[in-house]
Write a protein that holds these residues in place. Sequence first.
Motif, PDB file in Angstrom:
ATOM      1  N   THR A  74       0.757  -1.216  -0.064  1.00  0.00           N
ATOM      2  CA  THR A  74      -0.091   0.026   0.000  1.00  0.00           C
ATOM      3  C   THR A  74       0.997   1.298   0.001  1.00  0.00           C
ATOM      4  O   THR A  74       0.550   2.489  -0.735  1.00  0.00           O
ATOM      5  N   ASP A  75       1.872   1.303   1.014  1.00  0.00           N
ATOM      6  CA  ASP A  75       2.749   2.468   0.908  1.00  0.00           C
ATOM      7  C   ASP A  75       3.509   2.928  -0.421  1.00  0.00           C
ATOM      8  O   ASP A  75       3.787   4.020  -0.906  1.00  0.00           O
ATOM      9  N   ALA A  78       1.011   4.221  -2.730  1.00  0.00           N
ATOM     10  CA  ALA A  78       0.765   5.625  -2.415  1.00  0.00           C
ATOM     11  C   ALA A  78       1.886   6.572  -2.594  1.00  0.00           C
ATOM     12  O   ALA A  78       1.670   7.677  -3.335  1.00  0.00           O
TER      13      ALA A  78
ATOM     14  N   ASP B 170      -6.871  -1.829  10.017  1.00  0.00           N
ATOM     15  CA  ASP B 170      -7.408  -0.634   9.427  1.00  0.00           C
ATOM     16  C   ASP B 170      -6.617   0.887   9.461  1.00  0.00           C
ATOM     17  O   ASP B 170      -6.021   1.646   8.830  1.00  0.00           O
ATOM     18  N   VAL B 171      -6.014   0.750  10.918  1.00  0.00           N
ATOM     19  CA  VAL B 171      -5.114   1.911  11.046  1.00  0.00           C
ATOM     20  C   VAL B 171      -3.740   1.888  10.151  1.00  0.00           C
ATOM     21  O   VAL B 171      -3.433   2.835   9.844  1.00  0.00           O
ATOM     22  N   PHE B 173      -3.450   0.492   7.572  1.00  0.00           N
ATOM     23  CA  PHE B 173      -3.826   0.685   6.011  1.00  0.00           C
ATOM     24  C   PHE B 173      -3.780   2.222   5.814  1.00  0.00           C
ATOM     25  O   PHE B 173      -3.557   2.762   4.808  1.00  0.00           O
ATOM     26  N   TYR B 174      -4.594   3.017   6.970  1.00  0.00           N
ATOM     27  CA  TYR B 174      -4.688   4.258   6.762  1.00  0.00           C
ATOM     28  C   TYR B 174      -3.257   4.940   6.462  1.00  0.00           C
ATOM     29  O   TYR B 174      -2.921   5.826   5.677  1.00  0.00           O
ATOM     30  N   LEU B 175      -2.483   4.802   7.785  1.00  0.00           N
ATOM     31  CA  LEU B 175      -1.153   5.444   7.400  1.00  0.00           C
ATOM     32  C   LEU B 175      -0.114   5.011   6.412  1.00  0.00           C
ATOM     33  O   LEU B 175       0.304   5.799   5.631  1.00  0.00           O
ATOM     34  N   MET B 176      -0.478   3.636   5.927  1.00  0.00           N
ATOM     35  CA  MET B 176       0.424   3.278   4.520  1.00  0.00           C
ATOM     36  C   MET B 176      -0.286   3.871   3.271  1.00  0.00           C
ATOM     37  O   MET B 176       0.421   4.312   2.272  1.00  0.00           O
ATOM     38  N   SER B 177      -1.467   4.134   3.523  1.00  0.00           N
ATOM     39  CA  SER B 177      -2.128   4.842   2.290  1.00  0.00           C
ATOM     40  C   SER B 177      -1.612   6.179   1.904  1.00  0.00           C
ATOM     41  O   SER B 177      -1.683   6.897   0.969  1.00  0.00           O
ATOM     42  N   ARG B 178      -0.825   6.806   2.902  1.00  0.00           N
ATOM     43  CA  ARG B 178      -0.229   8.096   2.829  1.00  0.00           C
ATOM     44  C   ARG B 178       1.100   7.822   2.447  1.00  0.00           C
ATOM     45  O   ARG B 178       1.978   8.916   2.628  1.00  0.00           O
ATOM     46  N   GLY B 179       1.703   6.782   2.231  1.00  0.00           N
ATOM     47  CA  GLY B 179       3.209   6.574   1.635  1.00  0.00           C
ATOM     48  C   GLY B 179       3.893   6.246   2.944  1.00  0.00           C
ATOM     49  O   GLY B 179       5.129   6.424   2.525  1.00  0.00           O
ATOM     50  N   ILE B 180       3.543   6.091   3.843  1.00  0.00           N
ATOM     51  CA  ILE B 180       4.303   5.923   5.264  1.00  0.00           C
ATOM     52  C   ILE B 180       4.592   4.380   5.222  1.00  0.00           C
ATOM     53  O   ILE B 180       3.653   3.361   5.297  1.00  0.00           O
ATOM     54  N   SER B 181       5.769   3.864   5.257  1.00  0.00           N
ATOM     55  CA  SER B 181       6.301   2.374   5.438  1.00  0.00           C
ATOM     56  C   SER B 181       5.596   1.779   6.584  1.00  0.00           C
ATOM     57  O   SER B 181       5.177   2.347   7.514  1.00  0.00           O
ATOM     58  N   ARG B 182       5.290   0.415   6.392  1.00  0.00           N
ATOM     59  CA  ARG B 182       5.163  -0.418   7.375  1.00  0.00           C
ATOM     60  C   ARG B 182       5.938  -0.026   8.923  1.00  0.00           C
ATOM     61  O   ARG B 182       5.253   0.255   9.861  1.00  0.00           O
TER      62      ARG B 182
END
Lengths: 254, 214
Positions: A74-75, A78, B170-171, B173-182
């Motif tokens: 996902t990241d 994005a 879900d949390v 996913f939200y952070l990673m959907s902003r391009g933040i790595s796992r």
Amino acid sequence: MLDIEDLDVIVKEDGKKILNKLSLNIKAGEIHAIMGPNGTGKSTLSKVILGHYKYEVVGGDILFNGQSIKNLTTDERARFGIFLAMQDPITIEGLNNSEFLKTAVNEKTKEKVDLYSFIKELNELLGKLKLNQSIFHRSLNQGFSGGEKKKNEVLQLRILKPKLIILDELDSGLDVDSLKVVCENINEYLKDNTDTSVLIITHYPRILDYIKPNFVHIIKDGTIVRTGDMSLALQIEKDGYGSINNIEEAGLNA
Amino acid sequence: MHKIIVDNDSIILQNENYLDIEKNKDVTLYLFGEGKTIINVLEDCKLTVYHLGVDISNDIQINLNGKNSEVKYYYSVVNYQDNVLKIVINHNSSNTYSNVYNHGVNVLDKSLRFEVSGVVPKNILGCSCNQENRIINMSNGKSMICPNLLIDYFDVSSSHAAYIGKFSDDVLFYLMSRGISREKSYSLLIKSFLVPTDIDKEKVEDFMVNIENI
């Protein structure tokens, strides 16, 4: 820009098929809207594009600027420039909103954020979004009103400068004035970034009065069954989804 | 160690610790380390405690001895070995108030146990006795929470919450959907989970470094 080809998707938990041979092509600078009744796969599609953990792609492909992204995390997707403005943004107690934004920018650019220009840009955007400055210092989305949450999504969008914007039910939880503000902000961004594309997921055509789509698609049973222009959205507003007769036979007619 | 607390303070706990909070004081304490600790809170005191550490076990007793005394206790622990927190809040006077927040991140396969008791005896009026306990398991560690509310009178408001598990997908996913790595997303989540929002971060710099290194 985005090419979705014969996409088959199942829910990992129970194997239920939720997208069925769905194809969609969005070129740079185009605005597409996907409409459909509840439970037809609209929001699922937006999440699948970003690699949501609940879903598995079992057929077809998702290409972004010619490159398959279906096996990326996902990241990574994005950071390629895809941004999903969520229907119900997550709340994270204790995670400072400005720290979250700064981290996201750092991760994208792989450079340390210049604090002065970052704060200056944020302040300008806050004004444009009619948001109070205190929003920086609050926990992410905690205690935010519905309008503040959606404006915070658009704030993130403008800071992260995506190439493909996905708006999932942007108008839910927004009053008329707030909807106008967030749409004006997105339009301003699009005016400055003419090669940016938009995919709008919506039940109602209301948002399409503010962000004008080039194409309107109707989704049913996990696949696109009709494509048209704004007049298709207006027909649905007037007569409902039931008015789309013989949609399976009609197929893609754009 | 015996100490009378008259102002905000930072204390490194030793084997046995007795802390008396003066009357009519609003005090914030930063506690580090481990041991057996008894804190006596007198009339009209408002005590806030931030107790943080890595691999610490503690046996804490807080006595709300004076009317209108209050305690907010934030316990944050990073766990690599086997550790236990025992904490008892005794509401010994009327109109006393307690809120206890125990947060732990159990990093490896060891055990972390929270035993948390709020005690309101008979004829103690108008108390509020609350606790929230959460442990995040990063691996397959054995985590346990034992929440006890020993309320022996009707005129009390009381609550508890307990959670053992991982961070929500879900949390993440939200952070990673902003391009933040796992990895960075986990780092942000651990920090937000273990560092209370109102804390003076300068006072807990060492702990912050330890969080970054998880």
